[in-house]
Design an enzyme around this catalytic site. Structure first.
Site, mmCIF file in Angstrom:
data_model
loop_
_atom_site.group_PDB
_atom_site.id
_atom_site.type_symbol
_atom_site.label_atom_id
_atom_site.label_comp_id
_atom_site.label_asym_id
_atom_site.label_seq_id
_atom_site.Cartn_x
_atom_site.Cartn_y
_atom_site.Cartn_z
ATOM 1 N N CYS A 2 31.259 35.713 44.520
ATOM 2 C CA CYS A 2 29.820 35.553 44.683
ATOM 3 C C CYS A 2 29.376 34.191 44.159
ATOM 4 O O CYS A 2 29.963 33.656 43.222
ATOM 5 C CB CYS A 2 29.071 36.623 43.907
ATOM 6 S SG CYS A 2 29.542 38.280 44.362
ATOM 7 N N ARG A 27 32.283 30.807 49.050
ATOM 8 C CA ARG A 27 32.840 31.639 47.974
ATOM 9 C C ARG A 27 32.674 33.135 48.254
ATOM 10 O O ARG A 27 33.431 33.945 47.751
ATOM 11 C CB ARG A 27 32.131 31.321 46.663
ATOM 12 C CG ARG A 27 32.340 29.914 46.192
ATOM 13 C CD ARG A 27 31.491 29.664 44.984
ATOM 14 N NE ARG A 27 31.936 30.481 43.883
ATOM 15 C CZ ARG A 27 32.729 30.054 42.912
ATOM 16 N NH1 ARG A 27 33.144 28.827 42.911
ATOM 17 N NH2 ARG A 27 33.089 30.838 41.946
ATOM 18 N N TRP A 72 29.830 38.652 47.755
ATOM 19 C CA TRP A 72 31.096 39.176 48.282
ATOM 20 C C TRP A 72 31.199 40.571 47.696
ATOM 21 O O TRP A 72 31.385 40.733 46.491
ATOM 22 C CB TRP A 72 32.250 38.279 47.827
ATOM 23 C CG TRP A 72 33.579 38.668 48.384
ATOM 24 C CD1 TRP A 72 34.111 38.269 49.584
ATOM 25 C CD2 TRP A 72 34.565 39.506 47.768
ATOM 26 N NE1 TRP A 72 35.362 38.807 49.747
ATOM 27 C CE2 TRP A 72 35.675 39.569 48.648
ATOM 28 C CE3 TRP A 72 34.645 40.206 46.573
ATOM 29 C CZ2 TRP A 72 36.818 40.303 48.372
ATOM 30 C CZ3 TRP A 72 35.796 40.942 46.298
ATOM 31 C CH2 TRP A 72 36.863 40.984 47.191
ATOM 32 N N ASN A 98 27.705 37.819 39.283
ATOM 33 C CA ASN A 98 29.046 37.646 39.821
ATOM 34 C C ASN A 98 29.989 38.302 38.819
ATOM 35 O O ASN A 98 29.941 37.998 37.631
ATOM 36 C CB ASN A 98 29.346 36.139 39.940
ATOM 37 C CG ASN A 98 30.739 35.861 40.455
ATOM 38 O OD1 ASN A 98 31.418 36.748 40.973
ATOM 39 N ND2 ASN A 98 31.172 34.615 40.323
ATOM 40 N N GLY A 99 30.824 39.225 39.285
ATOM 41 C CA GLY A 99 31.737 39.915 38.376
ATOM 42 C C GLY A 99 31.682 41.409 38.619
ATOM 43 O O GLY A 99 31.170 41.865 39.652
ATOM 44 N N GLU A 484 54.073 30.820 52.909
ATOM 45 C CA GLU A 484 52.765 30.171 52.977
ATOM 46 C C GLU A 484 52.291 30.083 54.435
ATOM 47 O O GLU A 484 51.114 30.319 54.728
ATOM 48 C CB GLU A 484 52.849 28.781 52.320
ATOM 49 C CG GLU A 484 51.611 27.928 52.400
ATOM 50 C CD GLU A 484 50.367 28.544 51.781
ATOM 51 O OE1 GLU A 484 50.440 29.599 51.140
ATOM 52 O OE2 GLU A 484 49.281 27.962 51.986
ATOM 53 N N LYS A 488 48.839 31.778 55.813
ATOM 54 C CA LYS A 488 47.783 30.990 56.478
ATOM 55 C C LYS A 488 47.393 31.665 57.784
ATOM 56 O O LYS A 488 46.224 31.798 58.100
ATOM 57 C CB LYS A 488 48.249 29.558 56.809
ATOM 58 C CG LYS A 488 48.347 28.560 55.699
ATOM 59 C CD LYS A 488 47.046 28.133 55.100
ATOM 60 C CE LYS A 488 46.590 29.071 54.043
ATOM 61 N NZ LYS A 488 46.999 28.870 52.697
ATOM 62 N N GLU A 491 45.536 35.144 57.284
ATOM 63 C CA GLU A 491 44.201 35.149 56.669
ATOM 64 C C GLU A 491 43.126 34.552 57.562
ATOM 65 O O GLU A 491 41.979 34.966 57.488
ATOM 66 C CB GLU A 491 44.204 34.508 55.282
ATOM 67 C CG GLU A 491 44.498 33.044 55.249
ATOM 68 C CD GLU A 491 44.596 32.515 53.820
ATOM 69 O OE1 GLU A 491 44.018 33.110 52.912
ATOM 70 O OE2 GLU A 491 45.249 31.480 53.625
ATOM 71 N N HIS A 507 68.452 42.115 57.162
ATOM 72 C CA HIS A 507 68.362 43.371 56.409
ATOM 73 C C HIS A 507 67.115 44.165 56.773
ATOM 74 O O HIS A 507 66.616 44.938 55.957
ATOM 75 C CB HIS A 507 68.418 43.071 54.909
ATOM 76 C CG HIS A 507 69.647 42.320 54.534
ATOM 77 N ND1 HIS A 507 70.876 42.918 54.421
ATOM 78 C CD2 HIS A 507 69.858 41.002 54.318
ATOM 79 C CE1 HIS A 507 71.788 42.002 54.116
ATOM 80 N NE2 HIS A 507 71.187 40.825 54.047
ATOM 81 N N LYS A 606 36.667 32.446 48.388
ATOM 82 C CA LYS A 606 37.442 31.301 47.933
ATOM 83 C C LYS A 606 38.017 31.487 46.539
ATOM 84 O O LYS A 606 39.173 31.246 46.293
ATOM 85 C CB LYS A 606 36.554 30.053 47.989
ATOM 86 C CG LYS A 606 37.273 28.773 47.636
ATOM 87 C CD LYS A 606 38.336 28.455 48.654
ATOM 88 C CE LYS A 606 39.157 27.250 48.279
ATOM 89 N NZ LYS A 606 40.420 27.219 49.036
HETATM 90 C C1 F6R Z 1 45.099 31.420 50.450
HETATM 91 C C2 F6R Z 1 44.236 31.305 49.301
HETATM 92 C C3 F6R Z 1 44.403 32.281 48.189
HETATM 93 C C4 F6R Z 1 44.397 31.541 46.850
HETATM 94 C C5 F6R Z 1 44.419 32.550 45.692
HETATM 95 C C6 F6R Z 1 44.497 31.858 44.358
HETATM 96 O O1 F6R Z 1 44.828 30.453 51.401
HETATM 97 O O2 F6R Z 1 43.398 30.454 49.234
HETATM 98 O O3 F6R Z 1 45.559 33.031 48.342
HETATM 99 O O4 F6R Z 1 45.498 30.697 46.807
HETATM 100 O O5 F6R Z 1 43.277 33.339 45.748
HETATM 101 O O6 F6R Z 1 43.398 31.022 44.151
HETATM 102 P P1 F6R Z 1 43.414 29.882 43.062
HETATM 103 O O7 F6R Z 1 44.461 28.903 43.472
HETATM 104 O O8 F6R Z 1 42.043 29.304 43.072
HETATM 105 O O9 F6R Z 1 43.757 30.544 41.764
#
Ligand code: F6R
Length: 611
Positions: A2, A27, A72, A98-99, A484, A488, A491, A507, A606
């Site tokens: 949030c 966010r 969020w 937020n929380g 990774e 990507k 998501e 396996h 985010k």
């Molecule tokens: C994927 C992504 C998330 C963050 C994860 C950790 O694209 O952005 O998986 O990598 O939420 O976030 P940070 O790096 O801010 O701790």
């Protein structure tokens, strides 16, 4: 997660708050709301984007003091009622949060018994009613005291901003576990959960720490600790420019951030490499040189993409510095009651520096006596401030929800640290060290070269836009890159994708392969190249559609693959910095083709500031 913004000054608060909320929209973004005081408190909130809210605002939301929120959802579905701000029974007090309030159920029952009624499914409404209850029972109590005394009853995490109609000259904010800062202006003050919301108005910020509460007026702010003692807080210079938080002609932040990588990696290396002498300078680690030299074990804790870069780090530290490494999901670290002892060095990796699980892992490690070091992008973030030392990425604000430039920044920092440790521990020859440092200095150029092949990736994306599944395979340094790449894709395009160590495919996942299955093979030239060729043959034998990420020099792979994404050659240890680029582009183009909102994928936020 949030976003919170607040304003007090001479401007129309709603304009400043809406602008700030738009900057924070990445966010968390299922609903938004504002509360403004102009004689009376006026609240407008709704499900949807900030622009939907903006259209609903009218003259009744005029006023020079206001708070806003972009949500969020955690408790209760995204709808108009559950949106913040939440209000007291009288409608005089408004709260944005937020929380997560963990004991909200018990508090709610207690207040219900006293006759309070609740209109939403949120945990936040309890905060408004709790403060109201405190004021009802203690007539004449200052708003800040009512907030402080109410917060004592709350378990959980919060970043809070609070307004009260009868106290129209102040905003109260409080922090425990969720980021909050004060933007210090002249004749005006702002509050926000992220610096990007205040950057347009001031470059002076005060970061609140856990347990602190602040009383903010137009001309001043007062920060108090949980014992009501006033604190002198450092005023920081903000390191975020407006240009960095705007799209600069790109359709999406994610594409801008992918194409920024030659610069962000160069910025990350600036001043840290001496190619001639073969030395590395990491100022943020200078206080812990002895700990690094004598470390017996490294533990890396992180989440998501940062966890993937941690896995690259595992290969780097073991190969170069000859030190055992464990990479932990930060969210699980605490629940193992981790055994930490002398000689353990804990690295936490986080783009935002605010991820709740990563922060908790770091605090746990600290409490158990380990040296904790942060690899963080956001300057002044909680992890950056609380760790014993660390290295910033200097990648600039990452706004697209899917992490791109942070990953390459993290891997770059890990390479620097692994090399530094290898030098300190004499586990690398001077020749190899110099070769790697030189190769690292050439990486920004090579990323730029890789980006020149974006059309090649786009053509592949066009062919596979509607594939229901993807498999990503890699060995050694390319295995975390496979993870990774798969993350990507899922998501931002919502296609199911999995990453595997290439040999592990036999396996189980091999059962999935048929002539409909795209298999992305990360086949940078290295000591595993021959083995990768065998894995490619295994996929081909089952008619899987091979998309290879490889260099023109790797002729065998190039010929076996149906499609190729070209990367230049580099040293084995540095290949993740190049091989991840086509995978970022592939997921981006597929998501755009599918009409997805790349920067704000569904259900994601985010910075995950709840556990
Ligand atoms: C994927 C992504 C998330 C963050 C994860 C950790 O694209 O952005 O998986 O990598 O939420 O976030 P940070 O790096 O801010 O701790």
């Amino acid at each position: 997660m949030c976003g919170i913004v607040g304003y007090i000054g001479n401007k129309q608060a709603k304009d400043v708050v809406i602008k700030g909320l738009k900057r924070l929209e990445y966010r968390g973004y299922d609903s938004a709301g504002v509360a403004v005081i102009n004689g009376a408190l006026s609240v407008k909130k709704c499900k949807g984007k900030v622009s939907v809210l903006e259209k609903k605002l009218g003259t009744s939301e005029n006023g020079n003091i206001g708070i806003g929120h972009t949500r969020w959802a955690t408790h209760g579905e995204p709808n108009d009622i559950n949106s913040h701000p939440h209000t007291s029974t009288t409608g005089k007090l408004a709260v944005v949060h937020n929380g997560i309030i963990e004991n909200y159920g018990a508090l709610k029952q207690k207040l219900q018994k006293e006759g309070y009624e609740f209109y939403s499914e949120t945990d936040t409404e309890i905060v408004a009613k709790l403060i109201e209850n405190m004021m009802d029972k203690n007539p004449g109590l200052d708003l800040e005291d009512a907030v402080r005394l109410s917060l004592v009853q709350i378990n959980g995490t919060y970043g809070l901003a609070i307004l009260h109609e009868d106290h129209p000259d102040k905003i109260i904010v409080a922090r425990k576990g969720s980021p909050l800062l004060i933007g210090v202006g002249e004749g005006e003050m702002l509050v926000a959960s992220d610096a990007s919301a205040v950057a347009e108005y001031t470059d002076k910020v005060v970061y609140l720490d856990d347990g602190e509460l602040a009383v903010i007026t137009k001309d001043d702010y007062q920060v108090l600790n949980s014992h009501d003692i006033e604190l002198t807080k450092e005023v920081h210079e903000l390191a975020v420019s407006l240009e960095e938080i705007e799209k600069g002609g790109y359709p999406f932040f994610m594409l801008k951030e992918i194409f920024e990588q030659p610069k962000t990696v160069a910025d990350c290396l600036r001043g840290r490499l001496n190619v001639e002498e073969g030395t590395i300078n990491l100022g943020g680690l200078s206080k812990v040189t002895e700990e690094l030299k004598n470390a017996k074990r490294i533990i890396i804790a992180a989440c998501g993409t940062s966890w993937h870069s941690g896995l690259v780090g595992e290969y780097l530290f073991e190969w170069l510095a000859k030190i055992p490494v464990e990479v932990e999901y930060a969210s699980e670290f605490r629940y193992k009651d981790p055994i930490l002892g002398e000689g353990d060095v804990v690295f936490v990796i986080s783009q935002s520096g605010e991820t709740a699980d990563t922060l908790a892992a770091m605090r746990e490690a600290k409490e158990k006596g380990a040296t904790t070091l942060g690899i963080v992008n956001v300057v002044g973030s909680t992890i950056a401030r609380e760790s014993d030392g660390g290295v910033y990425l200097h990648a600039g604000p990452e706004i697209g929800v899917a992490s791109t430039k942070a990953f390459t920044g993290q891997v770059t920092v890990l390479i620097l640290i692994a090399l530094k440790m290898a030098q300190l521990r004499n586990t690398i020859t001077e020749e190899k060290s110099k070769r790697l440092i030189k190769a690292l200095s050439e990486i920004p150029e090579k990323i730029a070269e890789t980006l020149k092949h974006s059309d090649e990736v786009k053509r592949i994306a066009d062919l596979f836009t509607y594939a229901p599944n993807f498999l990503y395979l890699g060995r050694s340094y390319s295995f975390p890159v496979a993870l990774e790449g798969a993350l990507k894709l899922k998501e931002i395009s919502y296609i199911h994708a999995e990453g595997y160590p290439a040999a592990e495919m036999k396996h189980g996942p091999i059962a999935l392969i048929d002539d409909m299955m795209p298999v992305v093979v990360i086949a940078a030239t290295n000591h595993t190249s021959d083995k990768m060729v065998s894995n490619i043959e295994e996929v081909r034998a089952r008619k899987g559609r091979i998309i290879a990420v490889t260099s023109p020099e790797n002729k065998e792979v190039k010929e076996l693959a149906e499609f190729n994404c070209t990367i230049p050659e580099t040293e084995d240890e540095l290949t993740p910095l190049l091989s991840v680029i086509p995978l970022q582009l592939l997921s981006y183009y597929i998501a755009v083709n599918r009409g997805c909102n790349v920067d704000q994928p569904r259900n994601l936020a985010k910075s995950v500031t709840v556990e």
